[in-house]
Design a protein around this motif. Structure first.
Motif, PDB file in Angstrom:
ATOM      1  N   PRO A   1      12.578  43.899  23.500  1.00 52.71           N
ATOM      2  CA  PRO A   1      13.685  42.996  23.262  1.00 52.71           C
ATOM      3  C   PRO A   1      14.959  43.378  23.636  1.00 52.71           C
ATOM      4  CG  PRO A   1      12.245  42.679  21.509  1.00 52.71           C
ATOM      5  CD  PRO A   1      11.798  43.915  22.153  1.00 52.71           C
ATOM      6  N   PRO A   2      15.549  44.584  23.409  1.00 45.07           N
ATOM      7  CA  PRO A   2      16.980  45.071  23.953  1.00 45.07           C
ATOM      8  C   PRO A   2      16.885  45.105  25.440  1.00 45.07           C
ATOM      9  CG  PRO A   2      16.012  46.610  22.336  1.00 45.07           C
ATOM     10  CD  PRO A   2      14.906  45.717  22.639  1.00 45.07           C
ATOM     11  N   ALA A   3      16.024  44.802  26.227  1.00 44.62           N
ATOM     12  CA  ALA A   3      15.932  45.020  27.753  1.00 44.62           C
ATOM     13  C   ALA A   3      16.633  43.623  28.151  1.00 44.62           C
ATOM     14  CB  ALA A   3      14.681  45.186  28.467  1.00 44.62           C
ATOM     15  N   LEU A   4      16.731  42.556  27.358  1.00 42.51           N
ATOM     16  CA  LEU A   4      17.395  41.420  27.630  1.00 42.51           C
ATOM     17  C   LEU A   4      18.839  41.208  27.356  1.00 42.51           C
ATOM     18  CD1 LEU A   4      14.514  39.076  26.264  1.00 42.51           C
ATOM     19  CD2 LEU A   4      14.837  39.875  28.390  1.00 42.51           C
ATOM     20  N   ALA A   5      19.152  42.294  26.714  1.00 45.20           N
ATOM     21  CA  ALA A   5      20.638  42.278  26.374  1.00 45.20           C
ATOM     22  C   ALA A   5      21.565  42.492  27.415  1.00 45.20           C
ATOM     23  CB  ALA A   5      20.907  43.645  25.616  1.00 45.20           C
ATOM     24  N   GLY A   6      22.963  41.765  27.421  1.00 47.42           N
ATOM     25  CA  GLY A   6      23.742  41.667  28.591  1.00 47.42           C
ATOM     26  C   GLY A   6      23.650  41.018  29.673  1.00 47.42           C
TER      27      GLY A   6
ATOM     28  N   GLY B   1      19.370  45.744  17.415  1.00 48.17           N
ATOM     29  CA  GLY B   1      20.725  46.219  17.760  1.00 48.17           C
ATOM     30  C   GLY B   1      21.492  45.457  18.835  1.00 48.17           C
ATOM     31  N   PHE B   2      21.283  44.427  19.155  1.00 44.85           N
ATOM     32  CA  PHE B   2      22.132  43.485  20.114  1.00 44.85           C
ATOM     33  C   PHE B   2      22.270  41.990  19.876  1.00 44.85           C
ATOM     34  CE2 PHE B   2      18.166  42.565  21.694  1.00 44.85           C
ATOM     35  CZ  PHE B   2      18.126  41.213  22.469  1.00 44.85           C
ATOM     36  N   GLU B   3      23.441  41.350  20.317  1.00 46.78           N
ATOM     37  CA  GLU B   3      23.696  40.079  20.198  1.00 46.78           C
ATOM     38  C   GLU B   3      23.522  39.321  21.362  1.00 46.78           C
ATOM     39  OE1 GLU B   3      26.920  36.983  18.732  1.00 46.78           O
ATOM     40  OE2 GLU B   3      27.263  38.989  18.240  1.00 46.78           O
ATOM     41  N   PRO B   4      22.384  38.333  21.767  1.00 52.81           N
ATOM     42  CA  PRO B   4      22.255  37.999  23.083  1.00 52.81           C
ATOM     43  C   PRO B   4      23.501  37.125  23.277  1.00 52.81           C
ATOM     44  CG  PRO B   4      21.138  36.599  21.350  1.00 52.81           C
ATOM     45  CD  PRO B   4      21.714  37.784  20.578  1.00 52.81           C
TER      46      PRO B   4
END
Length: 296
Positions: free
Chosen positions: A183-188, A214-217
């Motif tokens: 999932p973090p690969a979709l961050a930013g 650890g991220f907010e989309p």
């Protein structure tokens, strides 16, 4: 004028003989004569001529024959329809569904139900889960296929299916050919999400999933339908996480990649108002249960 009057009239019109007509009607001649007199009084015209040669229809009687037969046929059809609706053989059901059910569950249920009950009509309405809950509670739907765990009081449910979420990216995206995506690969990146107003459960669950990693989309777009989410991703306007069944939609330009780790399951439930099970609804729920997941 009563239906017994019409039956007596039609039998006498066929036999033109009081004795034979009374025998067919399993009555004696005096009651038959009384029924004919009452009918003639109600119509306001003589329907038979009685003389020493027998019985004959008057012109009014001849005109009345097809109308009387049509009245009795209509009454018989109405009675049959009422019995069939009460028995669940015919009738109409209003069924709501969220769009993704078209790719997992609903077609199979409709096929099984149609084979067993070809005279029951289903009026299908594509609606959001939240709108279905409102219409179920107000009696505007008989059953609904929803994607929510928030089952309101007074509703019964069957868990129809459970599926995973997958990453949805444009086909030209660097992640499109990965075997799995964290999932973090979709961050930013611009994120396309289902609207909170339409599906609050899964909107919040996906945001929570991102937070757990650890991220907010960066939510750029919120849409009312999952298929619209995939369509926007296919146009290269963002990335998303969507139910796996949407891979069957066949929209060109979108790629689907399994997610690494635990993700919240996407569940479909069939809901209906408790205590409102008609014979037709019971027949439909039998078809639903035939496809539903086993009770844990």
């Amino acid at each position: 004028m009563e239906f017994r009057h019409l039956r007596c009239f039609l039998v006498l019109a066929e036999e033109l003989h009081f004795g034979r007509a009374a025998q067919r009607l399993a009555m004696t001649q005096p009651p038959l004569s009384l029924n004919i007199q009452q009918l003639e009084a109600s119509v306001g015209a003589p329907l038979f001529v009685r003389n020493s040669r027998g019985v004959a229809l008057t012109p009014a009687g001849q005109a009345f024959v097809p109308r009387a037969r049509a009245l009795l046929d209509a009454a018989g059809a109405a009675a049959r329809e009422a019995r069939e609706v009460a028995q669940g053989v015919s009738g109409q059901l209003r069924v709501g569904f969220a769009g993704t059910v078209l790719y997992r569950g609903l077609p199979q249920i409709l096929r099984a139900f149609g084979q067993r009950h070809p005279r029951l009509t289903l009026v299908l309405r594509e609606m959001s889960s939240s709108d279905q809950l409102i219409d179920l509670q107000h009696g505007r739907l008989d059953a609904g296929f929803v994607h929510t765990t928030r089952v309101p009081p007074g509703c019964s449910q069957v868990l129809v299916s459970r599926q995973a979420f997958v990453a949805c990216v444009p086909q030209a995206h660097p992640l499109a050919h990965k075997r799995r995506v964290a999932p973090p690969a979709l961050a930013g990146q611009p994120f396309v999400a289902i609207s909170r107003a339409v599906s609050p459960d899964y909107h919040d669950r996906l945001l929570a999933l991102c937070a757990d990693h650890g991220f907010e989309p960066e939510v750029r777009f919120e849409l009312r339908h999952w298929l619209s989410v995939v369509s926007l991703v296919a146009q290269g306007l963002g990335v998303s996480m969507v139910p796996a069944a949407l891979q069957q939609a066949g929209l060109p330009g979108a790629a689907f990649v399994p997610l690494q780790g635990d993700t919240p399951p996407y569940e479909t439930r069939c809901l209906w108002r408790s205590g409102a099970e008609s014979a037709a609804l019971a027949a439909f729920l039998d078809a639903v249960r035939g496809f539903a997941l086993p009770t844990e």
